[in-house]
Design a protein around this motif. Sequence first.
Motif, PDB file in Angstrom:
ATOM      1  N   TYR A  16     -13.349  40.807 -23.222  1.00  0.00           N
ATOM      2  CA  TYR A  16     -12.567  39.979 -24.144  1.00  0.00           C
ATOM      3  C   TYR A  16     -12.682  40.500 -25.573  1.00  0.00           C
ATOM      4  O   TYR A  16     -11.688  40.571 -26.301  1.00  0.00           O
ATOM      5  CB  TYR A  16     -13.035  38.531 -24.062  1.00  0.00           C
ATOM      6  CG  TYR A  16     -12.464  37.633 -25.135  1.00  0.00           C
ATOM      7  CD1 TYR A  16     -11.082  37.560 -25.360  1.00  0.00           C
ATOM      8  CD2 TYR A  16     -13.301  36.865 -25.940  1.00  0.00           C
ATOM      9  CE1 TYR A  16     -10.563  36.747 -26.349  1.00  0.00           C
ATOM     10  CE2 TYR A  16     -12.784  36.040 -26.931  1.00  0.00           C
ATOM     11  CZ  TYR A  16     -11.409  35.987 -27.133  1.00  0.00           C
ATOM     12  OH  TYR A  16     -10.898  35.188 -28.118  1.00  0.00           O
ATOM     13  N   VAL A  37     -13.797  31.074 -29.221  1.00  0.00           N
ATOM     14  CA  VAL A  37     -12.907  31.019 -28.058  1.00  0.00           C
ATOM     15  C   VAL A  37     -13.703  31.225 -26.775  1.00  0.00           C
ATOM     16  O   VAL A  37     -13.495  30.523 -25.774  1.00  0.00           O
ATOM     17  CB  VAL A  37     -11.779  32.068 -28.189  1.00  0.00           C
ATOM     18  CG1 VAL A  37     -10.945  32.120 -26.912  1.00  0.00           C
ATOM     19  CG2 VAL A  37     -10.891  31.739 -29.385  1.00  0.00           C
ATOM     20  N   ALA A  38     -14.615  32.190 -26.782  1.00  0.00           N
ATOM     21  CA  ALA A  38     -15.435  32.439 -25.591  1.00  0.00           C
ATOM     22  C   ALA A  38     -16.269  31.208 -25.239  1.00  0.00           C
ATOM     23  O   ALA A  38     -16.425  30.868 -24.068  1.00  0.00           O
ATOM     24  CB  ALA A  38     -16.336  33.657 -25.826  1.00  0.00           C
ATOM     25  N   ARG A  98     -15.519  28.032 -25.969  1.00  0.00           N
ATOM     26  CA  ARG A  98     -14.613  26.987 -25.491  1.00  0.00           C
ATOM     27  C   ARG A  98     -14.147  27.255 -24.064  1.00  0.00           C
ATOM     28  O   ARG A  98     -13.885  26.331 -23.302  1.00  0.00           O
ATOM     29  CB  ARG A  98     -13.400  26.881 -26.418  1.00  0.00           C
ATOM     30  CG  ARG A  98     -13.731  26.374 -27.815  1.00  0.00           C
ATOM     31  CD  ARG A  98     -12.504  26.422 -28.717  1.00  0.00           C
ATOM     32  NE  ARG A  98     -11.471  25.512 -28.242  1.00  0.00           N
ATOM     33  CZ  ARG A  98     -11.378  24.232 -28.581  1.00  0.00           C
ATOM     34  NH1 ARG A  98     -12.276  23.698 -29.397  1.00  0.00           N
ATOM     35  NH2 ARG A  98     -10.405  23.470 -28.128  1.00  0.00           N
ATOM     36  N   GLU A  99     -14.051  28.530 -23.704  1.00  0.00           N
ATOM     37  CA  GLU A  99     -13.586  28.901 -22.371  1.00  0.00           C
ATOM     38  C   GLU A  99     -14.735  29.060 -21.374  1.00  0.00           C
ATOM     39  O   GLU A  99     -14.509  29.413 -20.219  1.00  0.00           O
ATOM     40  CB  GLU A  99     -12.772  30.196 -22.445  1.00  0.00           C
ATOM     41  CG  GLU A  99     -11.473  30.062 -23.228  1.00  0.00           C
ATOM     42  CD  GLU A  99     -10.537  29.038 -22.609  1.00  0.00           C
ATOM     43  OE1 GLU A  99     -10.288  29.104 -21.388  1.00  0.00           O
ATOM     44  OE2 GLU A  99     -10.054  28.143 -23.348  1.00  0.00           O
ATOM     45  N   ASN A 122      -6.848  33.633 -16.361  1.00  0.00           N
ATOM     46  CA  ASN A 122      -6.664  32.933 -17.633  1.00  0.00           C
ATOM     47  C   ASN A 122      -6.593  33.877 -18.827  1.00  0.00           C
ATOM     48  O   ASN A 122      -6.915  33.489 -19.949  1.00  0.00           O
ATOM     49  CB  ASN A 122      -7.788  31.918 -17.843  1.00  0.00           C
ATOM     50  CG  ASN A 122      -9.133  32.598 -18.042  1.00  0.00           C
ATOM     51  OD1 ASN A 122      -9.306  33.756 -17.682  1.00  0.00           O
ATOM     52  ND2 ASN A 122     -10.073  31.885 -18.618  1.00  0.00           N
ATOM     53  N   GLY A 160     -13.322  34.698 -17.556  1.00  0.00           N
ATOM     54  CA  GLY A 160     -12.496  33.748 -16.838  1.00  0.00           C
ATOM     55  C   GLY A 160     -13.279  32.973 -15.805  1.00  0.00           C
ATOM     56  O   GLY A 160     -12.776  31.985 -15.269  1.00  0.00           O
ATOM     57  N   ARG A 215      -4.313  32.561 -21.450  1.00  0.00           N
ATOM     58  CA  ARG A 215      -4.917  31.436 -22.173  1.00  0.00           C
ATOM     59  C   ARG A 215      -5.887  31.929 -23.241  1.00  0.00           C
ATOM     60  O   ARG A 215      -5.935  31.393 -24.351  1.00  0.00           O
ATOM     61  CB  ARG A 215      -5.626  30.507 -21.185  1.00  0.00           C
ATOM     62  CG  ARG A 215      -6.353  29.343 -21.833  1.00  0.00           C
ATOM     63  CD  ARG A 215      -7.049  28.461 -20.796  1.00  0.00           C
ATOM     64  NE  ARG A 215      -7.907  27.488 -21.435  1.00  0.00           N
ATOM     65  CZ  ARG A 215      -7.488  26.309 -21.894  1.00  0.00           C
ATOM     66  NH1 ARG A 215      -6.202  25.977 -21.794  1.00  0.00           N
ATOM     67  NH2 ARG A 215      -8.339  25.474 -22.464  1.00  0.00           N
ATOM     68  N   LEU A 216      -6.673  32.955 -22.913  1.00  0.00           N
ATOM     69  CA  LEU A 216      -7.586  33.528 -23.898  1.00  0.00           C
ATOM     70  C   LEU A 216      -6.815  34.054 -25.108  1.00  0.00           C
ATOM     71  O   LEU A 216      -7.224  33.819 -26.259  1.00  0.00           O
ATOM     72  CB  LEU A 216      -8.389  34.664 -23.267  1.00  0.00           C
ATOM     73  CG  LEU A 216      -9.555  34.279 -22.349  1.00  0.00           C
ATOM     74  CD1 LEU A 216     -10.117  35.523 -21.680  1.00  0.00           C
ATOM     75  CD2 LEU A 216     -10.642  33.560 -23.130  1.00  0.00           C
ATOM     76  N   GLN A 269      -5.490  31.043 -27.148  1.00  0.00           N
ATOM     77  CA  GLN A 269      -6.560  30.388 -27.894  1.00  0.00           C
ATOM     78  C   GLN A 269      -6.993  31.232 -29.093  1.00  0.00           C
ATOM     79  O   GLN A 269      -7.302  30.704 -30.170  1.00  0.00           O
ATOM     80  CB  GLN A 269      -7.755  30.149 -26.970  1.00  0.00           C
ATOM     81  CG  GLN A 269      -7.569  29.016 -25.981  1.00  0.00           C
ATOM     82  CD  GLN A 269      -7.722  27.661 -26.658  1.00  0.00           C
ATOM     83  OE1 GLN A 269      -8.644  27.428 -27.434  1.00  0.00           O
ATOM     84  NE2 GLN A 269      -6.789  26.776 -26.367  1.00  0.00           N
ATOM     85  N   THR A 270      -7.011  32.543 -28.919  1.00  0.00           N
ATOM     86  CA  THR A 270      -7.386  33.432 -30.017  1.00  0.00           C
ATOM     87  C   THR A 270      -6.420  33.296 -31.182  1.00  0.00           C
ATOM     88  O   THR A 270      -6.824  33.126 -32.341  1.00  0.00           O
ATOM     89  CB  THR A 270      -7.419  34.892 -29.529  1.00  0.00           C
ATOM     90  OG1 THR A 270      -8.340  35.012 -28.441  1.00  0.00           O
ATOM     91  CG2 THR A 270      -7.859  35.824 -30.644  1.00  0.00           C
TER      92      THR A 270
END
Length: 481
Positions: free
Chosen positions: A318, A426-427, A429-430, A86, A478, A89-90, A93-94
């Motif tokens: 990340y 973001v972290a 939310r993921e 992902n 992830g 995706r990260l 989202q960022t």
Amino acid sequence: MRAAVTLLRRAARIPFGAQILIGLVVGVGLGVLARSLGGTPEDPNALTTTLATIGSTFVQLLRVVVPPLVVTAIIVSIANLREVTNAARLAGQTLLWFAITSLIAVTIGIGIGLLTNPGANADISTEGATASSTQGGWTDFLDQLVPANIFSLGASTDVEVDPSGTSATASTSLSFGVLSLVVLALVIGAAILKTGEKAEPFLAVVRSALAVTQTALWWVIRLTPIGTAGLLGNAVASYGWDLVAPLAVFTADVYVGSLIVMLGVYPLLARLHGLSARKYLSGAWPAITLAFVSRSSVGTLPVTQRVAERNLGVPRTYASFAVPLAATTKMDSCAAIYPALAAITVAQLFGVDLGITDYLLIAFVSVVGSAATAGLTGAVVMLTLTLSTLGLPLEGVGLLLAIDPILDMIRTATNVAGQALVPAIVAKREGILDVEAYHAPRGRDPLAPRDDEREDAGVRTGETDDARRGADDGTRVGAPA
């Protein structure tokens, strides 16, 4: 001699945040003293010169560490993400949250400008105003993406002509484009993933370089209280109310708007994601205070990344990608609040009426324009881009430049506060945020090295290659939290 050593040891035991506060107080005191001694910007007194030298040297030391830190950290983080599905995706989202926070910030800037009419309340003449020599354009983004050379170095030459016109002095300075460094590191990291096992020796060298860079970085960071005293002292000595008074409403608007975003919007967003607003502010505070006095998001980048990982619980793999990217493209105050207020001010100074379409253009430029000016000279470029898009006189830029250093302090602090927040959001939310680290007590020094930080982020004694690639202090990017 023994007394001096004892004093230094006792000073080292003072919490780092308290050391910075002491530096702030000492800086203000020295700045007031330097201002009382007289002097001019062209011929400053000895104390002002000393403070300026201390501050500029500290910022330069930070900037020297940034290029190797950005390149090596991103390369290692990309290599560690080889098994993560992902990563795209990260990144998406960022960028999405960069845009969301910028849109909120520019809305606040426009709202404050419409309420206070800063241009109508300004006591300044437009006669003799000249356009800024530094200008921004939409193609600058593409120019900044491609490195000019392997080190992403650029050179500029300044020529000073003697007042008599009989002689001239030329000086050449080097600079680097952080955005192009990020792109270069991403390409190298991707190449390592593609090359596979044959790239392992090269990756081992990069990991060692990262460990060495981090060690040197903490030496520089330990000088922060001294640098803070020099930077703030020079600011107090160099800029007074006589410069701010003609644009007092505009100055107050920039500070109020920035504080609303930094102390209101950001903590609220943290709270909406189930995170403590108080812990966010206390965790990001070392980076925010350094940004305020240094006026450099890039110079503060190492500390911003540090507090994002250590205090806010963002996985290192990340954070080493998101924070450098944020430092170059996420500027909620410089690229949103400030240009919005400045555009309204300039329009009112020159008697230009703005309509709803113009305000929508301001919002559009603020959301996407910071990327277009990434790696260039901050808010001035962003302001010229905004004014030119709206068709406003670029001479208005010259009217605002005199107080720009005063405004840049709160702008940079707000920028850095957002650069630390978005990776945490973001972290979270993921599902990869270390929530325990985020809510942990702030009792011990937030910038002190952890026990494992004498080793590189991906190199730990006794671990297998597979463990190194996916783990960061026990949390795989992830993987479920």
